[in-house]
Each structure stands twice: as C-alpha cells, then as structure tokens.
Design a protein around this motif. Structure first.
Motif, PDB file in Angstrom:
ATOM      1  N   HIS A   6      35.729  48.526  36.096  1.00 53.12           N
ATOM      2  CA  HIS A   6      35.317  47.807  37.309  1.00 53.12           C
ATOM      3  C   HIS A   6      36.454  46.930  37.828  1.00 53.12           C
ATOM      4  CE1 HIS A   6      32.746  45.862  40.219  1.00 53.12           C
ATOM      5  NE2 HIS A   6      33.116  44.690  39.730  1.00 53.12           N
ATOM      6  N   SER A   7      37.136  46.218  36.946  1.00 48.54           N
ATOM      7  CA  SER A   7      38.265  45.372  37.355  1.00 48.54           C
ATOM      8  C   SER A   7      39.390  46.202  37.962  1.00 48.54           C
ATOM      9  CB  SER A   7      38.815  44.574  36.170  1.00 48.54           C
ATOM     10  OG  SER A   7      37.916  43.567  35.794  1.00 48.54           O
ATOM     11  N   ALA A   8      39.698  47.317  37.325  1.00 53.08           N
ATOM     12  CA  ALA A   8      40.767  48.186  37.827  1.00 53.08           C
ATOM     13  C   ALA A   8      40.389  48.794  39.171  1.00 53.08           C
ATOM     14  CB  ALA A   8      41.077  49.283  36.814  1.00 53.08           C
ATOM     15  N   GLU A   9      39.147  49.194  39.320  1.00 51.54           N
ATOM     16  CA  GLU A   9      38.690  49.774  40.582  1.00 51.54           C
ATOM     17  C   GLU A   9      38.738  48.734  41.705  1.00 51.54           C
ATOM     18  OE1 GLU A   9      35.025  52.510  42.230  1.00 51.54           O
ATOM     19  OE2 GLU A   9      34.631  51.139  40.574  1.00 51.54           O
ATOM     20  N   THR A  10      38.295  47.523  41.423  1.00 54.01           N
ATOM     21  CA  THR A  10      38.344  46.449  42.418  1.00 54.01           C
ATOM     22  C   THR A  10      39.791  46.155  42.798  1.00 54.01           C
ATOM     23  OG1 THR A  10      36.293  45.488  41.571  1.00 54.01           O
ATOM     24  CG2 THR A  10      37.713  44.040  42.894  1.00 54.01           C
ATOM     25  N   ALA A  11      40.671  46.077  41.819  1.00 51.09           N
ATOM     26  CA  ALA A  11      42.090  45.835  42.078  1.00 51.09           C
ATOM     27  C   ALA A  11      42.665  46.938  42.959  1.00 51.09           C
ATOM     28  CB  ALA A  11      42.859  45.746  40.763  1.00 51.09           C
ATOM     29  N   SER A  12      42.304  48.176  42.657  1.00 49.73           N
ATOM     30  CA  SER A  12      42.788  49.312  43.429  1.00 49.73           C
ATOM     31  C   SER A  12      42.340  49.232  44.878  1.00 49.73           C
ATOM     32  CB  SER A  12      42.284  50.613  42.798  1.00 49.73           C
ATOM     33  OG  SER A  12      42.565  51.721  43.622  1.00 49.73           O
ATOM     34  N   ILE A  55      52.873  49.884  46.761  1.00 51.29           N
ATOM     35  CA  ILE A  55      51.524  49.389  46.468  1.00 51.29           C
ATOM     36  C   ILE A  55      50.493  50.500  46.681  1.00 51.29           C
ATOM     37  CG2 ILE A  55      49.713  47.782  47.245  1.00 51.29           C
ATOM     38  CD1 ILE A  55      51.910  46.556  45.443  1.00 51.29           C
ATOM     39  N   GLY A  56      50.671  51.306  47.717  1.00 51.00           N
ATOM     40  CA  GLY A  56      49.753  52.427  47.945  1.00 51.00           C
ATOM     41  C   GLY A  56      49.728  53.380  46.766  1.00 51.00           C
ATOM     42  N   ALA A  57      50.905  53.761  46.299  1.00 52.65           N
ATOM     43  CA  ALA A  57      50.979  54.669  45.150  1.00 52.65           C
ATOM     44  C   ALA A  57      50.387  54.022  43.895  1.00 52.65           C
ATOM     45  CB  ALA A  57      52.430  55.076  44.896  1.00 52.65           C
ATOM     46  N   ALA A  58      50.690  52.751  43.688  1.00 54.66           N
ATOM     47  CA  ALA A  58      50.166  52.042  42.513  1.00 54.66           C
ATOM     48  C   ALA A  58      48.644  51.928  42.574  1.00 54.66           C
ATOM     49  CB  ALA A  58      50.799  50.656  42.406  1.00 54.66           C
ATOM     50  N   SER A  59      48.092  51.682  43.768  1.00 59.20           N
ATOM     51  CA  SER A  59      46.649  51.520  43.862  1.00 59.20           C
ATOM     52  C   SER A  59      45.915  52.839  43.651  1.00 59.20           C
ATOM     53  CB  SER A  59      46.255  50.876  45.190  1.00 59.20           C
ATOM     54  OG  SER A  59      46.557  51.718  46.267  1.00 59.20           O
ATOM     55  N   VAL A  60      46.486  53.943  44.112  1.00 58.88           N
ATOM     56  CA  VAL A  60      45.863  55.247  43.859  1.00 58.88           C
ATOM     57  C   VAL A  60      45.919  55.566  42.366  1.00 58.88           C
ATOM     58  CG1 VAL A  60      46.049  57.730  44.281  1.00 58.88           C
ATOM     59  CG2 VAL A  60      46.281  56.119  46.182  1.00 58.88           C
ATOM     60  N   ALA A  76      51.560  40.203  50.949  1.00 59.04           N
ATOM     61  CA  ALA A  76      52.297  40.737  49.796  1.00 59.04           C
ATOM     62  C   ALA A  76      52.016  39.915  48.535  1.00 59.04           C
ATOM     63  CB  ALA A  76      53.797  40.757  50.096  1.00 59.04           C
ATOM     64  N   ALA A  77      52.075  38.593  48.660  1.00 58.21           N
ATOM     65  CA  ALA A  77      51.811  37.734  47.497  1.00 58.21           C
ATOM     66  C   ALA A  77      50.367  37.898  47.035  1.00 58.21           C
ATOM     67  CB  ALA A  77      52.091  36.272  47.849  1.00 58.21           C
ATOM     68  N   GLY A  78      49.443  37.959  47.979  1.00 55.79           N
ATOM     69  CA  GLY A  78      48.027  38.116  47.628  1.00 55.79           C
ATOM     70  C   GLY A  78      47.753  39.416  46.902  1.00 55.79           C
ATOM     71  N   ILE A  79      48.367  40.488  47.363  1.00 57.46           N
ATOM     72  CA  ILE A  79      48.186  41.785  46.707  1.00 57.46           C
ATOM     73  C   ILE A  79      48.667  41.714  45.262  1.00 57.46           C
ATOM     74  CG2 ILE A  79      48.978  44.185  46.644  1.00 57.46           C
ATOM     75  CD1 ILE A  79      49.101  43.993  49.793  1.00 57.46           C
ATOM     76  N   TYR A 108      41.250  46.592  46.675  1.00 59.47           N
ATOM     77  CA  TYR A 108      41.843  45.462  47.387  1.00 59.47           C
ATOM     78  C   TYR A 108      43.314  45.711  47.693  1.00 59.47           C
ATOM     79  CZ  TYR A 108      38.038  42.107  47.566  1.00 59.47           C
ATOM     80  OH  TYR A 108      36.873  41.458  47.887  1.00 59.47           O
ATOM     81  N   ALA A 109      44.043  46.276  46.758  1.00 62.28           N
ATOM     82  CA  ALA A 109      45.467  46.541  46.987  1.00 62.28           C
ATOM     83  C   ALA A 109      45.647  47.554  48.115  1.00 62.28           C
ATOM     84  CB  ALA A 109      46.124  47.049  45.705  1.00 62.28           C
ATOM     85  N   LEU A 110      44.869  48.611  48.097  1.00 60.29           N
ATOM     86  CA  LEU A 110      45.027  49.651  49.109  1.00 60.29           C
ATOM     87  C   LEU A 110      44.654  49.139  50.499  1.00 60.29           C
ATOM     88  CD1 LEU A 110      45.925  52.547  49.446  1.00 60.29           C
ATOM     89  CD2 LEU A 110      43.579  53.266  49.039  1.00 60.29           C
ATOM     90  N   PHE A 111      43.528  48.450  50.611  1.00 62.84           N
ATOM     91  CA  PHE A 111      43.110  47.937  51.914  1.00 62.84           C
ATOM     92  C   PHE A 111      44.091  46.895  52.454  1.00 62.84           C
ATOM     93  CE2 PHE A 111      38.614  49.020  50.424  1.00 62.84           C
ATOM     94  CZ  PHE A 111      38.633  50.251  51.071  1.00 62.84           C
TER      95      PHE A 111
END
Length: 137
Positions: A45-51, A24-29, A87-90, A53-56
């Motif tokens: 904006h959607s991709a940045e928000t997804a990134s 998930i870390g690699a995918a979010s970066v 995990a499910a939320g991410i 939230y996934a990283l945090f």
C-alpha cells in the motif's frame, strides 16, 4: 523545420525539470510494479501510494515546467518556485513512503506533502499574478 513554424527553445531549468520528470516517471512505474508483484500488505500500500503520487506530481511538474517559459516577471519566478517545490515534494513524500515500504522510516513524507501543497499554491499564485499583470495599465 516545417515552413511557417518557429523552433521552440526551452530554458535550461525546463530541460532539467523534464529530465527529472522522466526519471521520476520511470521510477514510479517500477515502484508500482513492485507494489503489485513483489510486496504485500501495508508495504504494498505504501509503495502503491508513493508510485501514484510521484507519477501524478511528475506530470504536474512537467506541465509547470513547460508553461513557465511562457510567463514573465514575478509570475515566472513563482512558476520556478512551484517547480522546485514539486521536485522536493516528490522526493520527500514519495521517497519517504517508498523507503517505509522497505522498512526504512525516514519521516520525510509530511514535509514532502507540505512541499506539494505549497507547489500547488505557487502555481495558483503565479496564474493570479499573471492575470493581474495583464489588467494593470
């Protein structure tokens, strides 16, 4: 092994969670880079928000996974529930937003958001349970 230090052994669930965090870390970066360089407007904006939230939340999952091995009883089970909900939320929240950035509406983001909220609540409940179990006679 350094003299005087015991080797730390992690549970299988913790190792799985840590591996998931790495992916998930690699995918979010990667998603953040795409948001910055390949997308524009609402998609970026959607991709940045997804990134973000996934990283945090991958970091929160990592901390929860590492701490879970130190808990016992009901608190440990609650920590396990928190890990699964993180995990499910991410996947549901960030994955849904990432898909939307490419024009694929999934409708999973609200469910993922609820899973992330529930994960944080499970984490708090696990801590409270551990605190109360220390005070029990």
């Amino acid at each position: 092994m350094i003299s005087g230090m015991e080797q730390q052994r992690f549970s299988f669930a913790t190792l799985i969670a840590l591996g998931f965090c790495g992916i998930i870390g690699a995918a979010s970066v990667t998603l953040g880079a795409l948001a910055a360089h390949a997308l524009s407007g609402p998609a970026a904006h959607s991709a940045e928000t997804a990134s973000h939230y996934a990283l945090f939340h991958a970091a929160a999952l990592m901390a929860t996974a590492l701490a879970a091995d130190r808990f016992g009883g009901i608190a440990r089970k609650l920590m396990g529930a928190a890990q699964m909900l993180f995990a499910a939320g991410i996947v549901l929240f960030s994955g849904g937003l990432a898909a939307a950035a490419w024009g694929i509406p999934t409708g999973t983001a609200p469910w993922g958001g609820m899973a992330l909220i529930a994960a944080w609540m499970m984490l708090a409940l696990a801590a409270l349970t551990a605190i109360l179990s220390r005070r029990a006679p």
